[in-house]
Design an enzyme around this catalytic site. Structure first.
Site, PDB file in Angstrom:
ATOM      1  CD  GLU A 121      -2.797  -1.176   2.417  1.00 49.36           C
ATOM      2  OE1 GLU A 121      -4.022  -0.968   2.337  1.00 49.36           O
ATOM      3  OE2 GLU A 121      -2.210  -1.446   3.479  1.00 49.36           O
ATOM      4  CE1 TYR A 160     -16.080  26.753  -1.993  1.00 48.86           C
ATOM      5  CE2 TYR A 160     -17.692  27.747  -0.518  1.00 48.86           C
ATOM      6  CZ  TYR A 160     -17.145  27.596  -1.788  1.00 48.86           C
ATOM      7  OH  TYR A 160     -17.672  28.289  -2.837  1.00 48.86           O
ATOM      8  CE  LYS A 218      -6.424   1.799   2.137  1.00 44.09           C
ATOM      9  NZ  LYS A 218      -5.413   0.883   2.717  1.00 44.09           N
ATOM     10  CG  LEU A 240      -8.356   4.462   6.496  1.00 39.10           C
ATOM     11  CD1 LEU A 240      -9.693   3.987   5.937  1.00 39.10           C
ATOM     12  CD2 LEU A 240      -7.604   5.297   5.482  1.00 39.10           C
TER      13      LEU A 240
END
Length: 118
Positions: free
Chosen positions: A21, A53, A98, A71
């Site tokens: 990964e 934003y 993911k 994560l």
């Protein structure tokens, strides 16, 4: 409290516990929701009176570019930066997903959601 949402921010990042990964990367999406008092900006129509934003998106993309094994770790970094850099934000909810995770099954995505109040 008023709400601003950024939905489906797409990134290609290198998060994960597997060595592969960190080399090949994967697709991710991030949803970010903040709560803040936006009444002043409703009256003034001025950017400095609201939560920008563009700044929120920058925080997400910068933090997603820093490798994490989990994560949860990257999601917490996003929340921390939003609360540190934007004092008007009273609540943050972030979902980091993911896409097609390598978990030995046909799974569209895995999502971590965290929420924090000031």
């Amino acid at each position: 409290m008023d709400i601003i949402k950024l939905k489906n921010i797409r990134t290609f990042s290198y998060h994960g516990c597997l060595v592969e990964e960190s080399k090949i990367g994967s697709d991710y999406t991030v949803d970010l929701q903040i709560k803040a008092d936006l009444k002043r900006s409703m009256q003034t129509d001025e950017l400095e009176d609201t939560v920008d934003y563009v700044h929120l998106n920058k925080i997400v993309t910068e933090e997603m570019a820093i490798r994490s094994k989990l994560l949860e770790h990257v999601a917490k970094r996003i929340v921390n930066r939003v609360l540190k850099e934007i004092p008007a934000v009273m609540n943050v909810i972030v979902d980091v997903s993911k896409i097609n995770p390598p978990i030995g099954g046909d799974v569209q995505s895995v999502t971590i959601q965290i929420e924090e109040n000031r």
